[in-house]
Design a protein around this motif. Structure first.
Motif, PDB file in Angstrom:
ATOM      1  N   GLN A  43       0.687  -1.111   0.051  1.00  0.00           N
ATOM      2  CA  GLN A  43       0.211   0.094  -0.122  1.00  0.00           C
ATOM      3  C   GLN A  43       0.929   1.263   0.032  1.00  0.00           C
ATOM      4  OE1 GLN A  43      -3.467   0.030   0.066  1.00  0.00           O
ATOM      5  NE2 GLN A  43      -3.245  -2.273   0.062  1.00  0.00           N
ATOM      6  N   ALA A  44       0.489   2.536  -0.731  1.00  0.00           N
ATOM      7  CA  ALA A  44       1.113   3.639  -0.553  1.00  0.00           C
ATOM      8  C   ALA A  44       0.778   4.367   0.446  1.00  0.00           C
ATOM      9  CB  ALA A  44       0.850   4.328  -1.895  1.00  0.00           C
ATOM     10  N   ALA A  45      -0.694   4.255   0.965  1.00  0.00           N
ATOM     11  CA  ALA A  45      -1.105   5.227   1.659  1.00  0.00           C
ATOM     12  C   ALA A  45      -0.077   5.415   3.239  1.00  0.00           C
ATOM     13  CB  ALA A  45      -2.424   4.807   2.205  1.00  0.00           C
ATOM     14  N   PRO A  46       0.423   4.410   3.758  1.00  0.00           N
ATOM     15  CA  PRO A  46       1.202   4.576   4.783  1.00  0.00           C
ATOM     16  C   PRO A  46       2.422   5.762   4.428  1.00  0.00           C
ATOM     17  CG  PRO A  46       0.846   2.364   4.651  1.00  0.00           C
ATOM     18  CD  PRO A  46       0.265   3.037   3.295  1.00  0.00           C
ATOM     19  N   PHE A  47       2.888   5.751   3.048  1.00  0.00           N
ATOM     20  CA  PHE A  47       3.809   6.743   2.895  1.00  0.00           C
ATOM     21  C   PHE A  47       3.539   8.257   2.649  1.00  0.00           C
ATOM     22  CE2 PHE A  47       5.231   2.568   1.815  1.00  0.00           C
ATOM     23  CZ  PHE A  47       6.606   2.421   2.214  1.00  0.00           C
ATOM     24  N   ARG A  48       2.280   8.499   3.105  1.00  0.00           N
ATOM     25  CA  ARG A  48       1.985   9.647   3.272  1.00  0.00           C
ATOM     26  C   ARG A  48       2.025  10.509   4.248  1.00  0.00           C
ATOM     27  NH1 ARG A  48      -3.004  13.480   1.059  1.00  0.00           N
ATOM     28  NH2 ARG A  48      -2.719  14.851   2.884  1.00  0.00           N
ATOM     29  N   ILE A  49       2.802   9.573   5.179  1.00  0.00           N
ATOM     30  CA  ILE A  49       3.356  10.196   6.361  1.00  0.00           C
ATOM     31  C   ILE A  49       4.361  11.222   6.330  1.00  0.00           C
ATOM     32  CG2 ILE A  49       4.795   8.225   7.037  1.00  0.00           C
ATOM     33  CD1 ILE A  49       3.876   9.061  10.213  1.00  0.00           C
ATOM     34  N   PHE A  50       5.407  10.836   5.272  1.00  0.00           N
ATOM     35  CA  PHE A  50       6.621  11.631   4.593  1.00  0.00           C
ATOM     36  C   PHE A  50       6.089  13.144   4.464  1.00  0.00           C
ATOM     37  CE2 PHE A  50       7.973   7.200   4.747  1.00  0.00           C
ATOM     38  CZ  PHE A  50       9.388   7.546   5.626  1.00  0.00           C
ATOM     39  N   PRO A  51       5.272  13.348   3.333  1.00  0.00           N
ATOM     40  CA  PRO A  51       4.981  14.730   3.109  1.00  0.00           C
ATOM     41  C   PRO A  51       4.213  15.136   4.021  1.00  0.00           C
ATOM     42  CG  PRO A  51       3.737  13.083   1.645  1.00  0.00           C
ATOM     43  CD  PRO A  51       4.752  12.251   2.242  1.00  0.00           C
ATOM     44  N   ASP A  52       3.291  14.464   4.950  1.00  0.00           N
ATOM     45  CA  ASP A  52       2.617  15.264   5.821  1.00  0.00           C
ATOM     46  C   ASP A  52       3.228  15.639   6.801  1.00  0.00           C
ATOM     47  OD1 ASP A  52       0.281  14.870   4.302  1.00  0.00           O
ATOM     48  OD2 ASP A  52      -0.440  13.012   5.879  1.00  0.00           O
ATOM     49  N   VAL A  53       4.234  15.032   7.451  1.00  0.00           N
ATOM     50  CA  VAL A  53       5.193  15.252   8.578  1.00  0.00           C
ATOM     51  C   VAL A  53       6.148  16.551   8.067  1.00  0.00           C
ATOM     52  CG1 VAL A  53       7.151  14.741   9.890  1.00  0.00           C
ATOM     53  CG2 VAL A  53       5.354  13.271   9.967  1.00  0.00           C
ATOM     54  N   TYR A  54       6.641  16.527   6.990  1.00  0.00           N
ATOM     55  CA  TYR A  54       7.563  17.452   6.532  1.00  0.00           C
ATOM     56  C   TYR A  54       6.897  18.584   6.164  1.00  0.00           C
ATOM     57  CZ  TYR A  54      10.989  13.430   6.569  1.00  0.00           C
ATOM     58  OH  TYR A  54      11.817  12.604   6.695  1.00  0.00           O
ATOM     59  N   GLU A  55       5.622  18.634   5.538  1.00  0.00           N
ATOM     60  CA  GLU A  55       5.068  19.802   5.256  1.00  0.00           C
ATOM     61  C   GLU A  55       4.550  20.684   6.687  1.00  0.00           C
ATOM     62  OE1 GLU A  55       4.222  22.028   2.590  1.00  0.00           O
ATOM     63  OE2 GLU A  55       5.732  20.847   1.719  1.00  0.00           O
ATOM     64  N   ALA A  56       4.412  19.798   7.844  1.00  0.00           N
ATOM     65  CA  ALA A  56       3.997  20.580   9.108  1.00  0.00           C
ATOM     66  C   ALA A  56       5.689  20.665   9.719  1.00  0.00           C
ATOM     67  CB  ALA A  56       3.346  19.537  10.051  1.00  0.00           C
ATOM     68  N   LEU A  57       6.761  20.212   9.438  1.00  0.00           N
ATOM     69  CA  LEU A  57       7.959  20.480  10.134  1.00  0.00           C
ATOM     70  C   LEU A  57       8.809  21.482   9.294  1.00  0.00           C
ATOM     71  CD1 LEU A  57       9.647  19.764  12.539  1.00  0.00           C
ATOM     72  CD2 LEU A  57      10.484  17.715  11.229  1.00  0.00           C
ATOM     73  N   ASP A  58       8.620  21.341   7.866  1.00  0.00           N
ATOM     74  CA  ASP A  58       9.537  22.095   7.148  1.00  0.00           C
ATOM     75  C   ASP A  58       8.806  22.546   5.892  1.00  0.00           C
ATOM     76  OD1 ASP A  58      12.022  21.692   8.804  1.00  0.00           O
ATOM     77  OD2 ASP A  58      11.885  19.763   7.918  1.00  0.00           O
ATOM     78  N   PRO A  59       7.965  23.267   6.115  1.00  0.00           N
ATOM     79  CA  PRO A  59       6.823  23.810   4.903  1.00  0.00           C
ATOM     80  C   PRO A  59       7.583  24.276   3.827  1.00  0.00           C
ATOM     81  CG  PRO A  59       6.567  25.195   6.923  1.00  0.00           C
ATOM     82  CD  PRO A  59       7.400  24.016   7.461  1.00  0.00           C
ATOM     83  N   GLY A  60       7.308  23.857   2.263  1.00  0.00           N
ATOM     84  CA  GLY A  60       8.013  24.340   1.272  1.00  0.00           C
ATOM     85  C   GLY A  60       9.351  24.113   1.002  1.00  0.00           C
ATOM     86  N   GLU A  61      10.157  23.131   1.967  1.00  0.00           N
ATOM     87  CA  GLU A  61      11.291  22.595   1.869  1.00  0.00           C
ATOM     88  C   GLU A  61      11.584  21.453   1.205  1.00  0.00           C
ATOM     89  OE1 GLU A  61      14.206  23.134   5.117  1.00  0.00           O
ATOM     90  OE2 GLU A  61      12.797  24.405   6.103  1.00  0.00           O
ATOM     91  N   SER A  62      10.546  21.282   0.339  1.00  0.00           N
ATOM     92  CA  SER A  62      10.705  19.946  -0.463  1.00  0.00           C
ATOM     93  C   SER A  62      10.868  20.326  -1.925  1.00  0.00           C
ATOM     94  CB  SER A  62       9.128  19.180  -0.483  1.00  0.00           C
ATOM     95  OG  SER A  62       8.486  19.002   0.529  1.00  0.00           O
ATOM     96  N   ILE A  63      11.745  19.564  -2.566  1.00  0.00           N
ATOM     97  CA  ILE A  63      12.038  19.574  -4.127  1.00  0.00           C
ATOM     98  C   ILE A  63      11.547  18.547  -4.841  1.00  0.00           C
ATOM     99  CG2 ILE A  63      14.062  19.447  -5.528  1.00  0.00           C
ATOM    100  CD1 ILE A  63      16.096  20.376  -3.504  1.00  0.00           C
ATOM    101  N   VAL A  64      10.728  19.050  -5.885  1.00  0.00           N
ATOM    102  CA  VAL A  64       9.926  18.343  -6.604  1.00  0.00           C
ATOM    103  C   VAL A  64      10.300  18.297  -8.072  1.00  0.00           C
ATOM    104  CG1 VAL A  64       7.615  17.592  -7.378  1.00  0.00           C
ATOM    105  CG2 VAL A  64       7.872  18.304  -4.957  1.00  0.00           C
ATOM    106  N   ALA A  65      10.572  17.235  -8.754  1.00  0.00           N
ATOM    107  CA  ALA A  65      10.731  17.149 -10.135  1.00  0.00           C
ATOM    108  C   ALA A  65       9.259  16.933 -10.858  1.00  0.00           C
ATOM    109  CB  ALA A  65      11.633  16.137 -10.395  1.00  0.00           C
ATOM    110  N   ARG A  66       9.063  17.667 -11.735  1.00  0.00           N
ATOM    111  CA  ARG A  66       7.491  17.544 -12.314  1.00  0.00           C
ATOM    112  C   ARG A  66       7.678  17.216 -13.924  1.00  0.00           C
ATOM    113  NH1 ARG A  66       3.222  18.998  -8.916  1.00  0.00           N
ATOM    114  NH2 ARG A  66       3.731  19.865  -7.235  1.00  0.00           N
TER     115      ARG A  66
END
Ligand SMILES: CC(C)(COP(=O)(O)OP(=O)(O)OC[C@H]1O[C@@H](n2cnc3c(N)ncnc32)[C@H](O)[C@@H]1OP(=O)(O)O)[C@@H](O)C(=O)NCCC(=O)NCCS
Length: 311
Positions: A43-66
């Motif tokens: 299941q992928a759902a448990p991995f939502r914890i990474f973006p959820d925690v990081y957006e709470a802890l370090d908002p805007g600090e993720s680098i995304v390739a689109r």
């Protein structure tokens, strides 16, 4: 490759896409190379914890390739701290692998570290030579070695007697945050007051923090556990010596009776490693700390973690 790489916040839809990407890339990499895709579940759902925690802890600090259509092809989380820039997790879509996407994301993170005038730090798997090489080629230097140990804690508790100082371990509260941050700085040369405040007053996930007071009342160590069902994992933590580390680990494991858990120990902490073997732990992977400028004076016993990967 027609693709943009940039820092930015993650929307709700982005977070689902990021969770799916992290899960897919880990399963594909570990299955194709090591036949170990099953380690990451179906299941992928448990991995939502990474973006959820990081957006709470370090908002805007993720680098995304689109990609050209806005689809997420890669992610690299960065964590700015007063002493360093921590990096992790890094993942790219399997069909986009080997085309320099991870390198572009890392270069952006390293440019930020240079702008801040701070070293970049991460912990990388020694079973994954693609990631080891990616970081190594970009200037990261390997340091301390860690072994990932898995342990199913018996329902009746760990076998054998508890380490000498285990009875002194207590639960930490918000009032301990500053002393614990100071201890980590004095032992390891890194500051992450923000993480400790987050663990002690969690806004996402569920953390438990144990600490071991010394004779003078100042902490000899602390050990955090993520008790979230998506990410049951011990760490981060630090202890002044192996006796303190063993006491903290024993008390943490004792609170996890009947559960299976993974924790990382420095290979050099031989007494704690031997104690973990005696409790029934098995090695499942090896990791290495990598930094663009290691702290030569680092001492004590470190417990790294992957959530939040900010050491
Ligand atoms: C690890 C991972 C992020 C790499 O992504 P990627 O987009 O394929 O990587 P890139 O194409 O940007 O770069 C890989 C670099 O490592 C180099 N490399 C890979 N294997 C190497 C080896 N054995 N020796 C030397 N260099 C090697 C490549 O040559 C390339 O460097 P270059 O561009 O300077 O030539 C990707 O495989 C992944 O998502 N894996 C699953 C998740 C994971 O394990 N993440 C890491 C742990 S947090």
């Amino acid at each position: 490759m027609d693709c943009t790489v940039a820092f930015g916040p993650l929307s709700d839809a982005d977070r689902d896409a990021v969770a799916a990407l992290i899960h897919r890339s880990l399963v594909q990499w570990y299955e194709s190379r090591l036949r170990q895709g099953h380690r990451f579940g179906d299941q992928a759902a448990p991995f939502r914890i990474f973006p959820d925690v990081y957006e709470a802890l370090d908002p805007g600090e993720s680098i995304v390739a689109r990609g050209a259509g806005g689809e997420i092809l890669g992610v690299c989380f960065t964590h700015e701290r007063p002493t360093h820039l921590a990096i992790g997790i890094v993942a790219t879509a399997p069909e986009s692998g080997g085309r320099g996407l991870a390198k572009r994301m890392l270069e952006l993170a390293l440019a930020k570290a240079r702008r801040l005038g701070r070293p970049a730090r991460l912990v990388s798997s020694l079973l994954n030579l693609d990631s080891f090489s990616l970081y190594n080629r970009l200037g990261f230097v390997p340091g301390a070695l860690f072994q990932d140990l898995q342990l199913a804690v018996p329902a009746a508790g760990l076998p054998g007697p508890a380490p000498a100082d285990a009875a002194l371990v207590r639960t930490a509260g918000p009032a301990d945050a500053a002393a614990l941050a100071e201890l980590e700085y004095s032992l390891q040369g890194i500051r992450r007051d923000k993480d400790l405040a987050f663990f002690l007053q969690p806004t996402a996930g569920a953390w438990r923090v144990l600490t071991l007071p010394g004779a003078d009342g100042a902490p000899r160590g602390f050990l955090v556990t993520s008790t979230h069902p998506s990410a049951l994992m011990i760490g981060p933590g630090v202890a002044a010596d192996e006796a303190a580390a063993a006491a903290l680990l024993w008390r943490t494991l004792d609170l996890l009776r009947g559960k299976s858990v993974v924790f990382l120990l420095p290979c050099a902490a031989t007494n704690v490693v031997r104690a973990a073997y005696a409790w029934g732990a098995r090695n499942v992977e090896l990791h290495v700390a990598q930094s663009t400028a290691p702290f030569p004076s680092a001492r004590g016993v470190v417990f790294p973690t992957f959530l939040p990967e900010s050491g």
